[in-house]
Design a protein around this motif. Structure first.
Motif, short mmCIF file in Angstrom:
data_model
loop_
_atom_site.label_atom_id
_atom_site.label_comp_id
_atom_site.label_asym_id
_atom_site.label_seq_id
_atom_site.Cartn_x
_atom_site.Cartn_y
_atom_site.Cartn_z
N ILE B 280 33.65 39.55 44.64
CA ILE B 280 33.59 40.92 45.14
C ILE B 280 34.81 41.16 46.03
N GLN B 281 35.10 42.39 46.28
CA GLN B 281 36.23 42.77 47.12
C GLN B 281 36.30 41.94 48.40
N GLN B 282 35.17 41.85 49.07
CA GLN B 282 35.14 41.23 50.39
C GLN B 282 35.54 39.75 50.33
N ALA B 283 35.40 39.12 49.18
CA ALA B 283 35.75 37.71 49.07
C ALA B 283 37.24 37.52 49.35
N SER B 284 38.03 38.54 49.06
CA SER B 284 39.47 38.42 49.26
C SER B 284 39.90 38.87 50.65
N TRP B 285 38.98 39.44 51.41
CA TRP B 285 39.33 39.86 52.77
C TRP B 285 39.64 38.63 53.60
N SER B 286 40.60 38.74 54.50
CA SER B 286 41.09 37.52 55.14
C SER B 286 40.08 36.86 56.06
N SER B 287 39.05 37.58 56.48
CA SER B 287 38.01 36.94 57.27
C SER B 287 37.19 35.96 56.43
N TYR B 288 37.21 36.14 55.13
CA TYR B 288 36.41 35.28 54.28
C TYR B 288 37.29 34.37 53.43
N ASP B 289 38.26 34.95 52.77
CA ASP B 289 39.21 34.18 51.98
C ASP B 289 38.46 33.14 51.14
N LEU B 290 37.53 33.67 50.36
CA LEU B 290 36.54 32.84 49.70
C LEU B 290 36.97 32.41 48.30
N THR B 291 36.89 31.14 48.05
CA THR B 291 37.08 30.63 46.69
C THR B 291 35.83 30.96 45.89
N THR B 292 36.03 31.58 44.75
CA THR B 292 34.86 32.10 44.04
C THR B 292 35.15 32.28 42.55
N PHE B 293 34.16 32.69 41.80
CA PHE B 293 34.36 32.94 40.38
C PHE B 293 34.41 34.43 40.13
N SER B 294 35.38 34.85 39.37
CA SER B 294 35.47 36.28 39.11
C SER B 294 34.57 36.68 37.96
N GLN B 295 33.81 37.72 38.18
CA GLN B 295 33.02 38.32 37.11
C GLN B 295 33.98 39.14 36.27
N PRO B 296 34.05 38.89 34.99
CA PRO B 296 34.96 39.66 34.13
C PRO B 296 34.39 41.04 33.85
N VAL B 297 34.33 41.85 34.88
CA VAL B 297 33.62 43.13 34.80
C VAL B 297 34.13 44.00 33.66
N GLU B 298 35.43 44.10 33.55
CA GLU B 298 35.99 44.95 32.50
C GLU B 298 35.62 44.41 31.12
N ALA B 299 35.71 43.12 30.99
CA ALA B 299 35.38 42.51 29.69
C ALA B 299 33.91 42.74 29.35
N ILE B 300 33.06 42.60 30.33
CA ILE B 300 31.63 42.84 30.10
C ILE B 300 31.41 44.26 29.62
N ALA B 301 32.02 45.20 30.33
CA ALA B 301 31.85 46.61 29.98
C ALA B 301 32.38 46.87 28.57
N LEU B 302 33.53 46.32 28.29
CA LEU B 302 34.15 46.53 26.97
C LEU B 302 33.24 45.98 25.87
N GLU B 303 32.76 44.78 26.11
CA GLU B 303 31.87 44.13 25.15
C GLU B 303 30.64 44.99 24.88
N ALA B 304 30.03 45.45 25.94
CA ALA B 304 28.81 46.24 25.82
C ALA B 304 29.07 47.54 25.07
N VAL B 305 30.08 48.24 25.49
CA VAL B 305 30.32 49.56 24.91
C VAL B 305 30.78 49.47 23.47
N SER B 306 31.58 48.47 23.16
CA SER B 306 32.06 48.41 21.78
C SER B 306 30.93 47.96 20.84
N TRP B 307 30.03 47.17 21.37
CA TRP B 307 28.86 46.81 20.56
C TRP B 307 28.02 48.04 20.27
#
Lengths: 338, 338
Positions: B280-307
């Motif tokens: 999420i956005q906040q993960a990149s905020w410098s107070s958190y600077d969190l190592t995390t996994f990115s949800q491929p939001v665009e890819a998910i949306a594309l997959e859903a809509v094209s199906w």
DNA sequence: GCCCGCCTTGCAAGCGTGTGCAAAACTCTC
DNA sequence: GAGAGTTTTGCACACGCTTGCAAGGCGGGC
């Protein structure tokens, strides 16, 4: 799953219940005259068959679709998304339904999407887009929709405008800064120049002037976290560093706070007092603990939806077409001496 | 603004253009046969009159409304709202439109809202609600809608299921922890027991076991910031304090991070390594600077809509009815030795 | 018993559109 | 110029629903 013939029609319900199609229609029309016994038979048959009124057909007849269109940019932003949530909830409560139109892309796709919404004969549109696309509003109005504008001040006929007491709020935060002993004031704004943002800025500057104080105003980019960081660069590298910053938005404030602490090693609120606006979730997170103004999201949604539900005659509606709601100051730790 | 007679109908356009109403209809139907000259006259008249096809009527005829229903809980959450944004954008791109149904309230209002959506004869529903309300899915399917399930694993016929490689991702974060020299591992989860959350948990525990390591698992509340703080209390007050925590969600991670730093005065990543999930956005905020996994939001949306756009025959659709997307590890500062 | 008024019900018209069908118009070839 | 083939066009029906209108049923007051 077979494609054809999935939905049940009123005719089938009527046949099963042994009544006329009109009876079925009336059973599902509030306020229509239908005998208790008939109603019972109809409801029973409808339940058994899994009948759902076809809102498309009903909308066609009634000339009233029950759809309300939410026109919004930056919808993934904390403030916007909480507003969307409140609005959809309120709409559902009154039996209406929300249609979502994303206006982020500034190319023709916005226009396209809007036209799409008009095609569905939405009863109303609620615009919570920061963009000053007056043409959008015009198009909605011309299509006979009712229109609610949130945090904008276009001067349209027959619309409901919902705003906050931004100027007064700005005055209240100034008082807090002064009471905390701050002397070098700054205002951090985006340069979107949205009405509400400018009201906060002007209100703050004016209030300061009334106290004989000057305000350094800095504007940059959109109302984002990243802009907040850049604004911090601009403000905190000055020879006479501000000791109090009012940020037009919580997102800006978060960015500014992070930069102040991590890049400039300042302590908040000791070295620097900060206030924001919106009271987004993150403002209450302990890394920020931001003093800010709460957006009365629920009240805004309620106001909008109940205005839409009202069957007032145009004249009355006209006179009630502007609402100012109160933004409550939420005290947290980013200003000294709460 | 007068109430009656606002919208222009195809008939009026036809009269002005001096053609039949069918010609107007065909002009606005892609692929229909209409002479260039006729088309020109019609378009001209339509423009002059401000004609918009009535999608309600068209939907009624075609038995295809163009509406896609987004069924979602916790929509103001960073991850959910970004997904909603991507989905509405993609839907708009393919000429469809999103209807929003809020399922936060667990009383009958959800059912009511859903029924409302069915009344509009939505062509499809996309469920991104964490709630395991199988009845919702059933109702949609029974109404002949196509169905997309995001991050759920109900076993329904004819639906598209979109998931991430949660288990594998969990394995990768374990490797990172081990490489950073962590030995006392923990997993912080909400107790919503959503399929995707459990997959991360199980994947992590299994991967650890494969390395001969044990994992302390703690579950509490919803996937919120506040739950993260409480989970921190539970984990960090242990006699043998963990030196690495994988949080099922970024929101949990933010709460846990804040508690670790401000309440337990720990340094991250020196005393404690933390990883999250969602980016999420906040993960990149410098107070958190969190190592995390990115949800491929665009890819998910594309997959859903094209199906949804695909006119595949049922058999093919069936075989393509499950998609696993990759969650990319985003390296930041909350794990030692990136 | 009759008349009046009220509640209920069925009929049918209409909402704005898509589309199959057959007639009409056009194009091309011989 | 005639005939075959291809577009293009208009008609009319259908989609599923609401609603005005008039007829039917019922009860009460005289």
């Amino acid at each position: 799953m077979a494609q054809g013939k999935i939905y049940v029609s009123a005719l089938e319900v009527a046949e099963r219940a042994g009544v006329s199609r009109s009876a079925v229609s009336r059973t599902f029309t509030p306020g229509a005259s239908v005998a208790p016994e008939t109603r019972r038979k109809v409801v029973e048959a409808a339940e058994a068959l899994g009948y759902h009124v076809n809102q498309l057909a009903r909308g066609l007849m009634r000339n009233e679709s029950g759809i309300v269109c939410l026109i919004v940019s930056d919808m993934a932003t904390p403030y916007r998304s909480s507003l969307i949530k409140a609005l959809t909830q309120q709409l559902q409560n009154t039996g209406k339904i929300a249609m979502l139109v994303n206006t982020d892309r500034s190319d023709g796709s916005v226009d396209l999407a809007l036209r799409q919404a008009i095609r569905y004969r939405a009863d109303a549109s609620i615009i919570l887009s920061g963009l000053p696309d007056k043409s959008i509003a015009d198009l909605c109005l011309k299509s006979g929709q009712r229109l609610v504008l949130i945090n904008r001040n276009d001067d349209q006929e027959g619309t409901l405008k919902i705003n906050l007491d931004d100027r007064e709020a700005a005055g209240r935060v100034l008082t807090a800064f002064v009471r905390a002993g701050c002397e070098r004031l700054a205002f951090a704004n985006s340069d979107a120049r949205t009405p509400s943002l400018m009201a906060r800025e002007d209100g703050f500057v004016d209030a300061a002037r009334a106290h004989g104080l000057d305000v350094i105003v800095e504007r940059f980019g959109g109302t984002t976290y990243e802009s907040g960081k850049i604004l911090a660069q601009k403000l905190l590298t000055r020879s006479l560093r501000p000791d109090a910053v009012f940020c037009a938005t919580d997102l800006l404030a978060c960015g500014l706070l992070d930069a102040a602490r991590h890049q400039f090693s300042l302590s908040v609120p000791e070295d620097l007092c900060v206030a924001g606006f919106d009271d987004i979730q993150q403002a209450s997170w302990s890394s920020y603990d931001l003093t800010t103004f709460s957006q009365p999201v629920e009240a805004i949604a309620l106001e909008a939806v109940s205005w839409l539900a009202d069957e007032m005659d145009p004249a009355v509606r006209q006179s009630h077409s502007s609402r100012r709601l109160h933004a409550e100051l939420v005290w947290r730790g980013s200003i000294r001496g709460g």
